[in-house]
Design an enzyme around this catalytic site. Structure first.
Site, short mmCIF file in Angstrom:
data_model
loop_
_atom_site.label_atom_id
_atom_site.label_comp_id
_atom_site.label_asym_id
_atom_site.label_seq_id
_atom_site.Cartn_x
_atom_site.Cartn_y
_atom_site.Cartn_z
CB CYS A 13 -4.60 -1.55 4.28
SG CYS A 13 -3.71 -1.71 5.85
CD GLU B 187 -2.69 1.15 2.63
OE1 GLU B 187 -2.25 0.58 3.65
OE2 GLU B 187 -3.80 1.73 2.60
CE LYS C 199 -7.49 1.53 3.36
NZ LYS C 199 -6.26 2.02 4.02
N1 LIG Z 1 -3.52 1.38 6.07
C1 LIG Z 1 -4.49 0.84 6.75
O1 LIG Z 1 -5.63 0.75 6.31
C2 LIG Z 1 -4.12 0.35 8.12
C3 LIG Z 1 -5.12 -0.64 8.66
C4 LIG Z 1 -4.73 -1.12 10.00
O2 LIG Z 1 -3.63 -0.91 10.47
C5 LIG Z 1 -5.73 -1.87 10.76
O3 LIG Z 1 -5.43 -2.19 11.91
O4 LIG Z 1 -6.81 -2.15 10.25
#
Ligand SMILES: NC(=O)CCC(=O)C(=O)O
Length: 271
Positions: free
Chosen positions: A155, A43, A114
Site C-alpha cells: 500500500c 492488504e 511494510k
Molecule cells: N493502507 C495504506 O497504506 C493506505 C495508503 C493510502 O491510502 C495512501 O493514500 O497512500
C-alpha cells in the site's frame, strides 16, 4: 513461463477472522480454477483495517491459521500466491503488516514487512496511524518464482518511487502492491501511482485492494488493477467484491525496454 494469467481477489473483509480466512480460501480456489497461475490478495485481508485491531488479529510464523491456509491453497491449486498482508507478530512481540509469498508447492519463498507506515492526517479526509500498533519493516523484497521475478510493496509503499526503482534494478519484473486505499486518496492517487510505478520502471504492476464494506469504519476504495509496462490499465475492478484476471506477457516488458531504453539511459553518476 513468459505468458500467464494473474488473478486478483478483491475480497470484502469483515470482523470475523475465521470468515475472512474461509472467504480467502474460496476466492483463491475460484481464481485458480479460472486459470490464474499467480494469485494476489489485498492488504490486511484477515482483519478490519483499523490500527487498534491489528494486535488482536495478529499471528506468528509458521503456525498461524491464515499462513497455514495460504500455504495449503498454493500447493492445492499449484499457484504462486502473494498472500496480501496480515498482522504478523514476531518473537519479540512486535507486530508488522506482512505479506507472505508461496510457491506452487506451498513453500514460503518470501515475506515483505511494510516499510513505510501509513501515518497521515488529511484535513477533512483520512486520519490514520499505523505506527500506533505496528513496527516498520526494514528490507526490500524481491522474489524469484517460476513465473518471473516479483517485487513486493504494501500500500503506502507504492508512494515511494525509490523503492520501486530499487526493486526493478534488482530484477523485479512484476511489482505487486496489496493495498487498501481509502475514499479520499483512492480516487485522487491510486491509478496515478500504479501507472507511474509501471511507466517509470517498465514493469507490470498489480494493485490488490479489499472491496468496499459499507459497514466498516475504514472505507476501502477497491479498484484493484493490473497495469502493463507501457502503463496501460489492462484490467480494473470497481468497489465491489469481485475477482479480476488479466494476462501478463513478459515479452511486452522486453519489447518496451528495447524500444525505450529508460533503465539504460539513467545517469546515476549525475544525480
Ligand atoms: N493502507 C495504506 O497504506 C493506505 C495508503 C493510502 O491510502 C495512501 O493514500 O497512500
Amino acid at each position: 513461463m513468459s505468458v500467464f494469467t494473474v488473478g486478483i481477489c478483491q475480497m470484502g473483509v469483515v470482523t470475523d477472522k475465521q470468515a475472512n480466512i474461509d472467504k480467502a480460501r474460496r476466492m483463491i480456489g475460484e481464481t485458480a480454477a479460472s486459470g490464474s497461475r499467480l494469485v494476489v490478495l489485498p492488504e490486511m485481508f484477515n482483519c478490519p483495517y483499523q490500527s487498534e485491531l491489528f494486535p488482536q488479529y495478529a499471528e506468528s510464523r509458521p503456525d498461524g491459521p491464515t499462513i497455514a491456509m495460504l500455504s495449503e491453497c498454493a500447493a492445492k491449486h499449484n499457484i504462486i500466491l502473494v498472500g496480501g498482508s496480515i498482522p504478523e507478530r514476531d518473537a519479540a512481540g512486535n507486530i508488522y503488516n506482512t505479506s507472505f509469498i508461496f510457491d506452487e508447492t506451498g513453500k514460503l519463498i518470501g515475506h515483505h514487512r511494510k516499510i513505510h507506515l501509513f501515518d497521515v492526517n488529511i484535513k477533512g479526509g483520512t486520519v490514520f496511524q499505523e505506527s500506533k500498533t505496528l513496527a516498520a519493516g526494514n528490507s526490500m523484497t524481491v522474489v524469484n518464482t517460476s513465473l518471473g521475478t516479483l517485487g513486493i510493496g504494501i500500500c503506502y509503499d507504492v508512494r515511494f518511487p525509490e523503492l520501486a526503482r530499487s526493486m526493478a534494478l534488482k530484477g523485479a519484473q512484476i511489482l505487486i502492491y496489496p493495498a487498501a486505499f481509502g475514499p479520499v486518496t483512492g480516487p485522487a492517487h491510486w491509478e496515478l501511482l500504479l501507472r507511474s510505478r509501471a511507466v517509470d520502471n517498465q514493469v507490470y504492476v498489480i494493485g490488490a485492494a479489499p472491496a468496499l464494506n459499507a459497514a466498516a469504519e475504514y472505507k476501502a476504495y477497491g479498484h484493484s488493477m493490473l497495469v502493463d509496462p507501457w502503463s496501460r490499465v489492462l484490467t480494473v475492478a470497481n468497489a465491489e467484491e469481485t475477482i479480476i484476471t488479466g494476462k501478463i506477457d513478459l515479452r511486452t516488458l522486453v519489447r518496451v525496454r528495447e524500444e525505450l531504453p529508460l533503465l539504460q539511459h539513467r545517469k546515476p553518476e549525475v544525480y
